[in-house]
Design a protein around this motif. Structure first.
Motif, PDB file in Angstrom:
ATOM      1  N   ILE A 157       1.105   9.104  -2.583  1.00  0.00           N
ATOM      2  CA  ILE A 157      -0.145   9.313  -3.343  1.00  0.00           C
ATOM      3  C   ILE A 157      -0.282  10.793  -3.699  1.00  0.00           C
ATOM      4  N   ASN A 163       0.237  10.333  -7.474  1.00  0.00           N
ATOM      5  CA  ASN A 163      -0.866   9.514  -7.997  1.00  0.00           C
ATOM      6  C   ASN A 163      -1.204   9.953  -9.428  1.00  0.00           C
ATOM      7  N   ASP A 186      -9.803  10.586  -7.826  1.00  0.00           N
ATOM      8  CA  ASP A 186      -9.120   9.346  -7.453  1.00  0.00           C
ATOM      9  C   ASP A 186      -8.053   9.621  -6.378  1.00  0.00           C
ATOM     10  N   THR A 187      -7.319  10.719  -6.559  1.00  0.00           N
ATOM     11  CA  THR A 187      -6.261  11.070  -5.595  1.00  0.00           C
ATOM     12  C   THR A 187      -6.868  11.404  -4.234  1.00  0.00           C
ATOM     13  N   ALA A 229       0.855  -1.197   0.000  1.00  0.00           N
ATOM     14  CA  ALA A 229       0.000   0.000   0.000  1.00  0.00           C
ATOM     15  C   ALA A 229       0.886   1.240   0.000  1.00  0.00           C
ATOM     16  N   LYS A 237      -8.184   8.285  -2.470  1.00  0.00           N
ATOM     17  CA  LYS A 237      -7.093   7.484  -1.881  1.00  0.00           C
ATOM     18  C   LYS A 237      -6.550   8.163  -0.626  1.00  0.00           C
ATOM     19  N   GLY A 273      -8.955   7.614   2.126  1.00  0.00           N
ATOM     20  CA  GLY A 273      -9.328   6.225   2.393  1.00  0.00           C
ATOM     21  C   GLY A 273     -10.786   5.942   2.079  1.00  0.00           C
TER      22      GLY A 273
END
Ligand code: PLP
Length: 385
Positions: free
Chosen positions: A10, A14, A61-62, A4, A65, A68
């Motif tokens: 990220i 990302n 999306d970033t 992960a 992530k 969470g």
């Protein structure tokens, strides 16, 4: 299973290198409003930018992530993000919100309730009896803002989420003041995280934007559908700019909170200052909870001047490094007078109940040198002597 990725990785990278057309390292900006069909009755992965856009999806999306969550909807402002969550509340149901939430949120909640779109209960969420009483009414949604704006009150997200879930309510946390770099409400039990990306996520005071991140894929789907219907999705250019800001989120906010801690300590020792509201101070009532649920105390603080409104006026007219302006979370330091600026929409009565006095000033501490920030406040406070 691949390892992960750390949130720092990220934020910084990302989507880097994901461009299949030209191999661009930085994900490109797609401004096109419309996309080619692959053929008759054969829609491609994108069709129309209000519905979905590759640049906006990259940001979503970033953010999902980093928080969470299962997914995110990127909106045109923080207020649009708050309203998107409110749109999921069935008519006649109850929303429970903090009595000292951001003034714009307060105004929106009050206006929607006045139009009977739902009922609203503004509650002091630091008062367990008041929270319990509100939850007994079976709310659809509990809205949390921690630390709160502008008094930096901290509430226990995990404890409140558990109580709200037991009462059948969804939980939304406005995480604007800390960003996912310092607090991740979904890991503490929240269903939705709301952001004004205008603040730390963009970080450069040059874009207005928002986002809702949801823990449950079904909620992501419902929010996405509603955002498409109402057209509150953010513009691709803004999404590109916000993602550019997110790349440096961690180093910015970490350095800014170091400056804020120094400013808080300085103000705390100053005789003209009645009280400093900064969760990093051991004397702050929310210090213990903040230490447990946050990974830093952030770069926002407020302080009450013993001399009231007149003292506040003198200070904002004397500062030179701090700029008198609304908003927060940018690289430059700002000072605001909540009673006449950010929280004017609440009205004097609600402000008094929330504890927002006329001598209160709010600071968004930026990236300038600590010495310059302290010297600026020292000379401004000197005018009160
Ligand atoms: N939530 C909080 C905590 C805020 O401070 C703000 C704006 O200051 C908002 C929401 C609204 O965001 P926007 O101004 O991007 O609409």
């Amino acid at each position: 299973m691949p390892r992960a990725r750390d949130p720092r990785t990220i934020a910084a990278a990302n989507g880097v290198g994901s461009d299949t057309a030209f191999g661009a390292v930085t994900p490109p900006l797609h401004l096109s409003t419309t996309y080619l069909f692959e053929g008759f009755e054969r829609e491609g992965s994108y069709a129309y930018s209000r519905t979905a856009n590759p640049t906006r999806d990259q940001l979503a999306d970033t953010l999902a992530k980093l928080e969470g969550g299962a997914g995110a909807v990127v909106t045109s402002s923080g207020m649009a993000a708050v309203d998107l969550v409110l749109a999921r509340v069935e008519p006649g149901r109850l929303v429970v919100a903090p009595h000292d939430c951001y003034g714009g949120t307060y105004r929106l909640l009050a206006a929607r309730a006045e139009r009977r779109q739902f009922e609203i209960a503004f509650v002091n969420q630091s008062d367990p009896a008041a929270v319990a009483q509100a939850l007994e009414r079976g709310p659809a949604l509990l809205l949390i803002e921690t630390p709160s704006n502008p008094l930096m009150r901290v509430v226990d997200i995990r404890a409140l989420s558990a109580l709200a879930k037991a009462a059948g309510a969804k939980v939304a946390v406005d995480n604007t003041f800390l960003s996912p770099a310092l607090q991740q409400p979904i890991s503490l039990g929240a269903d939705y995280v709301i952001h004004s990306t205008t603040k730390y996520l963009n970080g450069h005071s040059d874009v207005v934007g928002g986002a809702v991140i949801a823990a449950d894929p079904a909620d992501v789907e419902a929010l996405t559908a509603w955002a498409n219907m109402t057209g509150v999705t953010g513009s691709p250019f803004d999404a590109y700019m916000i993602l550019r800001g997110v790349r440096t989120l961690f180093p910015r906010i970490e350095r800014q909170q170091q400056n804020a801690a120094a400013v808080a300590a300085f103000l705390d020792a100053h005789p003209a200052v009645r009280v400093v509201h900064y969760p990093g101070l051991a004397s702050h009532p929310g210090h213990k909870i903040a230490s447990a649920q946050q990974s830093g105390f952030g770069a926002m603080l407020s302080f009450d001047l013993a001399g009231g409104a007149e003292a506040a006026r003198k200070v904002v007219e004397s500062v030179q490094v701090f700029s008198l302006a609304e908003s927060l979370g940018g690289v430059e330091s700002l000072v605001a007078h909540p009673a006449t600026m950010t929280h004017v929409g609440m009205g004097p009565e609600a402000r008094a109940i929330a504890g927002i006095g006329d001598g209160l000033l709010r600071l968004s501490v930026g990236l300038e040198s600590e010495a310059d920030l302290l010297a600026d406040l020292a000379q401004a406070l000197e005018t009160l002597a």
